[in-house]
Design a protein around this motif. Structure first.
Motif, PDB file in Angstrom:
ATOM      1  N   ALA A  20       0.806  -1.219   0.000  1.00 35.60           N
ATOM      2  CA  ALA A  20       0.000   0.000   0.000  1.00 35.60           C
ATOM      3  C   ALA A  20       0.840   1.270   0.000  1.00 35.60           C
ATOM      4  CB  ALA A  20      -0.958  -0.009   1.191  1.00 35.60           C
ATOM      5  N   SER A  21       2.113   1.156   0.356  1.00 39.24           N
ATOM      6  CA  SER A  21       2.948   2.357   0.335  1.00 39.24           C
ATOM      7  C   SER A  21       3.910   2.371  -0.847  1.00 39.24           C
ATOM      8  CB  SER A  21       3.721   2.492   1.647  1.00 39.24           C
ATOM      9  OG  SER A  21       4.597   1.392   1.796  1.00 39.24           O
ATOM     10  N   SER A  22       3.772   1.441  -1.769  1.00 37.00           N
ATOM     11  CA  SER A  22       4.723   1.371  -2.884  1.00 37.00           C
ATOM     12  C   SER A  22       4.738   2.660  -3.708  1.00 37.00           C
ATOM     13  CB  SER A  22       4.407   0.167  -3.785  1.00 37.00           C
ATOM     14  OG  SER A  22       3.066   0.186  -4.213  1.00 37.00           O
ATOM     15  N   TRP A  23       3.607   3.351  -3.805  1.00 39.21           N
ATOM     16  CA  TRP A  23       3.581   4.590  -4.605  1.00 39.21           C
ATOM     17  C   TRP A  23       4.453   5.678  -4.001  1.00 39.21           C
ATOM     18  CZ3 TRP A  23       1.843   9.398  -2.964  1.00 39.21           C
ATOM     19  CH2 TRP A  23       1.153   9.428  -1.727  1.00 39.21           C
ATOM     20  N   ARG A  24       4.807   5.533  -2.718  1.00 39.00           N
ATOM     21  CA  ARG A  24       5.603   6.575  -2.052  1.00 39.00           C
ATOM     22  C   ARG A  24       7.101   6.403  -2.253  1.00 39.00           C
ATOM     23  NH1 ARG A  24       3.689   7.501   3.968  1.00 39.00           N
ATOM     24  NH2 ARG A  24       5.107   9.287   3.680  1.00 39.00           N
ATOM     25  N   LEU A  25       7.531   5.285  -2.818  1.00 41.76           N
ATOM     26  CA  LEU A  25       8.966   5.088  -3.071  1.00 41.76           C
ATOM     27  C   LEU A  25       9.456   6.159  -4.041  1.00 41.76           C
ATOM     28  CD1 LEU A  25       8.978   1.204  -3.475  1.00 41.76           C
ATOM     29  CD2 LEU A  25       9.944   2.521  -1.555  1.00 41.76           C
ATOM     30  N   ALA A  26      10.724   6.546  -3.884  1.00 41.89           N
ATOM     31  CA  ALA A  26      11.256   7.646  -4.703  1.00 41.89           C
ATOM     32  C   ALA A  26      11.108   7.366  -6.195  1.00 41.89           C
ATOM     33  CB  ALA A  26      12.733   7.877  -4.353  1.00 41.89           C
ATOM     34  N   GLN A  27      11.339   6.097  -6.571  1.00 41.40           N
ATOM     35  CA  GLN A  27      11.327   5.768  -7.994  1.00 41.40           C
ATOM     36  C   GLN A  27       9.931   5.486  -8.537  1.00 41.40           C
ATOM     37  OE1 GLN A  27      12.382   3.948  -5.473  1.00 41.40           O
ATOM     38  NE2 GLN A  27      12.284   1.744  -5.861  1.00 41.40           N
ATOM     39  N   ALA A  28       8.893   5.471  -7.691  1.00 46.05           N
ATOM     40  CA  ALA A  28       7.542   5.071  -8.133  1.00 46.05           C
ATOM     41  C   ALA A  28       6.858   6.170  -8.948  1.00 46.05           C
ATOM     42  CB  ALA A  28       6.689   4.726  -6.918  1.00 46.05           C
ATOM     43  N   SER A  29       6.046   5.748  -9.926  1.00 46.88           N
ATOM     44  CA  SER A  29       5.164   6.660 -10.668  1.00 46.88           C
ATOM     45  C   SER A  29       3.771   6.511 -10.090  1.00 46.88           C
ATOM     46  CB  SER A  29       5.084   6.266 -12.148  1.00 46.88           C
ATOM     47  OG  SER A  29       6.354   6.157 -12.700  1.00 46.88           O
ATOM     48  N   PRO A 398       7.701  -1.171 -11.115  1.00 53.47           N
ATOM     49  CA  PRO A 398       8.033  -2.357 -11.899  1.00 53.47           C
ATOM     50  C   PRO A 398       9.214  -3.157 -11.371  1.00 53.47           C
ATOM     51  CG  PRO A 398       8.943  -0.421 -12.953  1.00 53.47           C
ATOM     52  CD  PRO A 398       8.180   0.058 -11.745  1.00 53.47           C
ATOM     53  N   GLU A 399       9.976  -2.646 -10.353  1.00 60.12           N
ATOM     54  CA  GLU A 399      11.236  -3.315 -10.027  1.00 60.12           C
ATOM     55  C   GLU A 399      11.064  -4.733  -9.512  1.00 60.12           C
ATOM     56  OE1 GLU A 399      10.148  -0.471  -8.951  1.00 60.12           O
ATOM     57  OE2 GLU A 399      10.712  -0.012  -6.893  1.00 60.12           O
TER      58      GLU A 399
ATOM     59  N   ALA B 172      -7.745  16.025  -8.603  1.00 58.76           N
ATOM     60  CA  ALA B 172      -7.968  15.323  -7.322  1.00 58.76           C
ATOM     61  C   ALA B 172      -6.708  14.610  -6.828  1.00 58.76           C
ATOM     62  CB  ALA B 172      -9.106  14.318  -7.465  1.00 58.76           C
ATOM     63  N   PHE B 173      -5.878  14.161  -7.751  1.00 58.16           N
ATOM     64  CA  PHE B 173      -4.719  13.344  -7.350  1.00 58.16           C
ATOM     65  C   PHE B 173      -3.507  14.237  -7.107  1.00 58.16           C
ATOM     66  CE2 PHE B 173      -7.625  10.533  -9.518  1.00 58.16           C
ATOM     67  CZ  PHE B 173      -7.711   9.506  -8.589  1.00 58.16           C
ATOM     68  N   VAL B 174      -3.065  14.259  -5.860  1.00 60.03           N
ATOM     69  CA  VAL B 174      -1.978  15.168  -5.486  1.00 60.03           C
ATOM     70  C   VAL B 174      -0.636  14.438  -5.375  1.00 60.03           C
ATOM     71  CG1 VAL B 174      -3.494  16.844  -4.373  1.00 60.03           C
ATOM     72  CG2 VAL B 174      -2.593  14.930  -3.034  1.00 60.03           C
ATOM     73  N   PHE B 175      -0.654  13.132  -5.116  1.00 65.14           N
ATOM     74  CA  PHE B 175       0.561  12.316  -5.117  1.00 65.14           C
ATOM     75  C   PHE B 175       1.665  12.876  -4.235  1.00 65.14           C
ATOM     76  CE2 PHE B 175      -0.596  11.132  -9.787  1.00 65.14           C
ATOM     77  CZ  PHE B 175      -1.509  10.191  -9.349  1.00 65.14           C
ATOM     78  N   GLU B 176       1.348  13.262  -3.003  1.00 70.39           N
ATOM     79  CA  GLU B 176       2.378  13.805  -2.109  1.00 70.39           C
ATOM     80  C   GLU B 176       3.101  12.662  -1.405  1.00 70.39           C
ATOM     81  OE1 GLU B 176      -0.154  17.864  -1.018  1.00 70.39           O
ATOM     82  OE2 GLU B 176       0.559  16.528   0.579  1.00 70.39           O
ATOM     83  N   LYS B 177       4.243  12.288  -1.946  1.00 72.11           N
ATOM     84  CA  LYS B 177       4.975  11.149  -1.406  1.00 72.11           C
ATOM     85  C   LYS B 177       5.443  11.389   0.032  1.00 72.11           C
ATOM     86  CE  LYS B 177       6.630   9.205  -5.746  1.00 72.11           C
ATOM     87  NZ  LYS B 177       7.785   8.768  -6.536  1.00 72.11           N
ATOM     88  N   GLU B 178       5.824  12.614   0.337  1.00 67.51           N
ATOM     89  CA  GLU B 178       6.384  12.901   1.660  1.00 67.51           C
ATOM     90  C   GLU B 178       5.341  12.682   2.752  1.00 67.51           C
ATOM     91  OE1 GLU B 178       6.085  15.157  -0.782  1.00 67.51           O
ATOM     92  OE2 GLU B 178       7.967  14.556  -1.733  1.00 67.51           O
ATOM     93  N   THR B 179       4.131  13.211   2.486  1.00 70.01           N
ATOM     94  CA  THR B 179       3.105  13.152   3.532  1.00 70.01           C
ATOM     95  C   THR B 179       2.244  11.896   3.437  1.00 70.01           C
ATOM     96  OG1 THR B 179       1.499  14.256   2.122  1.00 70.01           O
ATOM     97  CG2 THR B 179       2.914  15.672   3.476  1.00 70.01           C
ATOM     98  N   GLY B 180       2.303  11.194   2.305  1.00 72.59           N
ATOM     99  CA  GLY B 180       1.441  10.030   2.139  1.00 72.59           C
ATOM    100  C   GLY B 180       0.038  10.387   1.684  1.00 72.59           C
ATOM    101  N   ARG B 181      -0.151  11.638   1.267  1.00 75.96           N
ATOM    102  CA  ARG B 181      -1.476  12.071   0.789  1.00 75.96           C
ATOM    103  C   ARG B 181      -1.557  11.785  -0.709  1.00 75.96           C
ATOM    104  NH1 ARG B 181      -3.043  17.322  -0.411  1.00 75.96           N
ATOM    105  NH2 ARG B 181      -5.274  17.796  -0.131  1.00 75.96           N
ATOM    106  N   PHE B 182      -2.393  10.809  -1.071  1.00 73.81           N
ATOM    107  CA  PHE B 182      -2.471  10.370  -2.467  1.00 73.81           C
ATOM    108  C   PHE B 182      -3.446  11.235  -3.258  1.00 73.81           C
ATOM    109  CE2 PHE B 182      -3.833   7.305  -5.828  1.00 73.81           C
ATOM    110  CZ  PHE B 182      -2.585   6.950  -6.320  1.00 73.81           C
ATOM    111  N   PHE B 183      -4.563  11.585  -2.637  1.00 73.66           N
ATOM    112  CA  PHE B 183      -5.570  12.408  -3.323  1.00 73.66           C
ATOM    113  C   PHE B 183      -6.267  13.313  -2.324  1.00 73.66           C
ATOM    114  CE2 PHE B 183      -9.670  10.547  -2.048  1.00 73.66           C
ATOM    115  CZ  PHE B 183      -9.231   9.400  -1.411  1.00 73.66           C
TER     116      PHE B 183
END
Lengths: 445, 445
Positions: A20-29, A398-399, B172-183
């Motif tokens: 569930a946190s894979s999108w937060r990885l630096a390399q993730a899209s 994808p890794e 709607a999709f903010v993709f904030e990796k640092e905070t974990g806020r996806f949308f």
């Protein structure tokens, strides 16, 4: 000559990965779940790795707490139709529900993608779990069907679909330009189905494919689900915590298959795995820790509060053990919990591990390490009678797929456990399964 | 600066072509309707010709007398998903019915192909005619919905689909990796629809595309159908016998559009054409005669007997005139006949011509001849206010499309009537239409 049976491999494709946190990885899209080029690349990678198939799961309702990768994603049947053009060998399996579609429409779309892919489609048959009723409310119903009703409908649905797929015999089309005779009307059949749930006349307006019809895949865990699997499925997908549970499931399920008069070897059991691969054991453990560190307490406890409505999780942290939270003895209203409870009672994991276990992204120690260690685990499970193959549910994509194809597949190939190249061109051929006979085939002596 | 409006072109793709005997031509591939490479090539040819879109019709029931090209064919939504990968600019329009699907499923699949094609999908909205009730019998119903019921359901269906398409705001999709806020949960909307036919909560699990959502296409001919078109369609498809009828339809329909408070220029009327192209007039006439010679009397009279249940056609030949068969004054039970009767009463065609007219493969004299003659006809109809563009329903494929692209399109381009190359990359851009605003867009001054 007897051919040595080899490991079957399927890649579970889901945005940035199972975790569930894979999108937060630096390399993730983070937009991966809706990026067609990204999916094409995943499918091409899996095909480079000679995988039997890619697999697309599905759900028909979301809410604010859903896994990021399912909030905004492609619909599986249209997606596999698109992936067919980017690949030429690999099987393409889409999930579709028997509870919220019409058998005529689904039979037709499935056979259409099977023809589009020239015999590489598969159908993951689901009846759709719907704990909160939110799926039902997207389809005009006040509450979801009960499990038993769902599976009775599902059984009949599958029979109607298979019946429609046989509408045209394989040699029905004669194409006689001189006489104007396009087909032989004696080889066009109307199903004339009348059952408890459906009345479907037919015929279907599409004929069987190079592999007959799509491969039937199922992942039912309830008794009713396992009955449907044992009766009709050709590939079954399960997720087990450890080798012992996997073996017990394997043995029991194969017995069920036999009880339907089928050869247990004709049904392949794929065990879901979420390996974390590193050049060293330490690197793999660090990768796992990195993913877990990015998973917020709120996500874990929010998910569990949704799943176990009877427990107040505000008193706990992700480090609380299952027994301290009372999960080991809980009589949960959630029918899904039945399959997890025995292992949770036995292993007493933390709530963080319970969460991973339930969402299917649990990476046990046997699956965290070097490519050799992963290959060893797979070989042991395969030879030990715990699995016919594996569903790769990579924690991060994808890794997780790249690493598996580049590092683990070659080891399996060296050991003679996995194909070096495709021999067939249809999905059934990859599984060594014959083209199913049409029900109208006349056996001539 | 005002841009000169140009002709819009759509290619109707159907196996070996519109003509029921096209499969019998020496060069025809009778299995074309189920050959994905063949369809890919048609789409690539249309894109080479800078067509705005390709169009896939549909039906949900067949019988022994159905047109050979529809007996065994791809399902349109899965087909356009596959064609998306073979093309990069051309629009891809699939027919799907509001009478036999669920709005949640269809909204989702349509938006999925729209995302797969990066904003090139269109939905041809149909409520499905079902004269014999055979479609209803594929979906558990004893008899088909009445036209009025069908269109009331259709109107509500389209509104639900458009509502679901707005579930996610574009940002709607903010993709904030640092905070974990996806949308941003404030930009996710539940439709909460409750109407006469549907109750759909939402949200949809897929967000809007590059063009907002699929282009809405319609071809309704009944009063109810024209009302739906006038209210929601962006492209309308009609088939008219001659320029006079086409103009009358054009004027009346644009008035209807205006009566809904819409700008008539925002709705494009495409007239269906079945041109027969030859290097000389004689060659074209010979091609037409060849196709007609291959059409058996039995096919023609069998079709008409199905269509007009009140008449015994065994007494007639294809050369019998409409008035001799009593068609000019007939009160047919077939509601579809209403749109053909005026022209049949006026022109008194032979039964052979009546057949072609009804199945939409009629090639009037204005459409049989040299590329120059065809281009002249299209120019006259376009400048004369009979059409905003054309739906090429080639009698024989692939040559009818090849010839049009190679011989007619260059003439239209020379005359400044048609684009030399694509300027936009979405289907709405080809039509000069803006991305539709989401219903949740806040206008800020």
């Amino acid at each position: 000559m007897t051919r040595k049976r080899q490991i079957k491999l399927s890649a579970y494709l889901v945005g940035t990965g199972m975790h569930a946190s894979s999108w937060r990885l630096a390399q993730a899209s983070p937009g991966a779940s809706i990026d067609i080029d990204y999916y094409r690349e995943l499918a091409v990678t899996a095909e480079r790795g000679c995988f039997d198939m890619v697999f697309l799961a599905d759900s028909l309702a979301i809410n604010e707490r859903s896994h990021p990768n399912i909030l905004n994603r492609f619909e599986p049947l249209t997606l596999i139709a698109a992936l067919a053009g980017a690949t030429s060998r690999i099987g393409l399996v889409a999930t579709a529900s028997t509870s919220y579609t019409e058998p005529f429409n689904l039979a037709r779309q499935l056979l259409s993608v099977d023809r589009i892919s020239r015999g590489r489609a598969g159908w993951n048959i689901v009846t759709t779990r719907d704990l909160s009723g939110s799926t039902a409310r997207n389809f005009g119903a006040e509450s979801h069907y009960e499990l038993e009703h769902r599976y009775r409908r599902g059984e009949e649905f599958v029979d109607v679909v298979r019946g429609l797929w046989d509408s045209w015999e394989d040699d029905a089309f004669v194409f006689e330009k001189e006489t104007g005779r396009f087909f032989d009307p004696g080889k066009l059949h109307r199903l004339q189905h009348r059952g408890d749930f459906f009345a479907v006349e037919g015929p279907l307006n599409i004929a069987r494919s190079e592999q007959g019809y799509p491969l039937l895949v199922q992942a039912g865990n309830s008794d009713a689900g396992q009955q449907l699997s044992a009766r009709v499925a050709e590939v079954v997908f399960a997720i087990k915590f450890n080798e012992e549970d996997a073996k017990a499931y394997y043995d029991e399920f194969k017995r069920k298959v036999a009880s339907y008069g089928r050869n247990p070897d004709d049904v392949y059991i794929l065990q879901g795995i979420s390996p974390v691969i590193g050049a060293t054991e330490e690197e793999a453990q660090a990768k796992k820790r990195q993913l877990e560190a990015l998973l917020s307490d709120e996500t874990i406890l929010g998910f569990l509060a949704d799943y176990f409505k009877e427990i107040d999780f505000s008193r706990f942290t992700p480090h609380t053990t299952a027994s301290d939270a009372g999960l080991d003895t809980l009589q949960s209203a959630n029918p899904d919990y039945k399959k997890h409870q025995p292992v949770i009672a036995r292993e007493n994991p933390t709530l963080r591990e319970v969460y991973s276990l339930i969402i299917g992204s649990f990476s046990g120690d046997h699956l965290v390490g070097t490519p050799e260690k992963i290959a060893d685990t797979l070989e042991r499970w395969f030879h030990g009678g715990a699995a016919d193959g594996f569903m790769l549910m990579a924690p991060a994509l994808p890794e997780g797929l790249d690493d598996f194809v580049n590092l683990v597949v070659p080891l399996l190939q060296e050991r003679g456990l996995f194909r070096q190249s495709y021999e067939g061109s249809t999905l059934r051929e990859h599984f060594g399964l014959p083209v199913p006979l049409s029900r109208y085939t006349r056996i001539v002596n």
